[in-house]
Design an enzyme around this catalytic site. Sequence first.
Site, PDB file in Angstrom:
ATOM      1  N   CYS A 297       0.814  -1.225   0.000  1.00 57.86           N
ATOM      2  CA  CYS A 297       0.000   0.000   0.000  1.00 57.86           C
ATOM      3  C   CYS A 297       0.845   1.271   0.000  1.00 57.86           C
ATOM      4  O   CYS A 297       0.624   2.182  -0.820  1.00 57.86           O
ATOM      5  CB  CYS A 297      -0.973  -0.019   1.179  1.00 57.86           C
ATOM      6  N   HIS A 345      -2.563   1.044   6.836  1.00 56.80           N
ATOM      7  CA  HIS A 345      -2.933   0.990   5.415  1.00 56.80           C
ATOM      8  C   HIS A 345      -3.181   2.397   4.893  1.00 56.80           C
ATOM      9  O   HIS A 345      -3.539   3.303   5.653  1.00 56.80           O
ATOM     10  CB  HIS A 345      -4.190   0.136   5.224  1.00 56.80           C
ATOM     11  N   HIS A 357      -5.898   1.781  -4.351  1.00 48.29           N
ATOM     12  CA  HIS A 357      -4.965   1.273  -3.341  1.00 48.29           C
ATOM     13  C   HIS A 357      -4.541  -0.151  -3.669  1.00 48.29           C
ATOM     14  O   HIS A 357      -5.155  -0.840  -4.491  1.00 48.29           O
ATOM     15  CB  HIS A 357      -5.593   1.337  -1.942  1.00 48.29           C
TER      16      HIS A 357
END
Length: 382
Positions: A297, A345, A357
């Site tokens: 990420c 994240h 993402h």
Amino acid sequence: MPALASHRKPRTRVRTTTPAVGLTTAALASVTLLSTQSATAAPAEPRPSIEAVQKKVDDLYRQAGTATQKYNEAKSASAGQRAKVDALLEAAAKRADKLNETRRELGSYAAAQYRSGAIAPTATFFLADDPQSYFDQDQLMARMTSQQQKAVSDFRTQQKEAAAKRVEATKSLQELTESQASLRTSKQQVQTKLTEARTLLSKLTAEEKARLAELERKKEAEAKRKAEELARQQAEKEKAEQAAKEEAAQEGTGTETGGTASDSGYATKAEKVLAFARAQIGKPYVWGATGPSSYDCSGLTQAAWKAAGVNLPRTTWDQVEVGTRVATADLQPGDLVFFYDDISHVGIYKGDGMMIHAPKPGANVREESIYYMPIYGSVRPA
């Protein structure tokens, strides 16, 4: 004799019936024991509900995400420490060369002293590892030329600097060792959590997997509904702001500010960020990866913003500290949205409540609602 015969006969019957009685008793005891064990044995644990499985798997992936950020942090620290150690070792080697050169110069003075017949104590002074031990002897210093005194002074200075570099290099090597140990630990933690998640999923029946997929669809649908609501609110807000500007312009009270130019500059960068991110859609998530064929990420967000000329740090924990904090209602395309309380994240906001993402192992870079996971907060990097 009849009486004797009568006595032997009962004894024979006893011998033939005793084993049968013993066998029956053992069988009864076995049945009783088995019955007791069956009654006292712990009942088999019930299978967890699909909802519980979903929660457990999500939590394991989140923990793997946290461990991935620790891995990224340790890897970055290790790389930086390695470069520092290499530079220190190179500097120490140069210091050693310079020290040896000065030592040779002192040796030439000692040789001259020897040829002139005055080898001691001046030669001992020149050849000593630590001329400082002789430095306070005024009568010896008085016999030395200014050039010789300078050579000794340089030698002392170089000795101290070389020793300091060796100490610094040793400390940096220790820090490098610690960073590498942390790197190995974080890597093992990631692998452990991912293995647990895969093992849990592998135990599901086909019916349970179908029910789990249905739960995921419901979760995605709810997240999408929230994204659409955010998009509606943002559109209404933008419309109201535009109307206010037009009204102010008509009344002659509107003024152009530097903020407009700033917003325009950010939008230009954001376009480059999103163009890069869209081009990565479909590429696999791989923990610790920074592209170009795969990403985790924060690797994706770092690479996307680099395409716009902005260098972000490697981890989510550092990226969240870069730029200006932004409320969810005020998000603009290009902003970074962070998730979970541990900030493990991150995604790139693309507008309309959606983001691009790199989700998790086994998934590819994709567009998804920012409400799919609990939002921690958002920042505007540039």
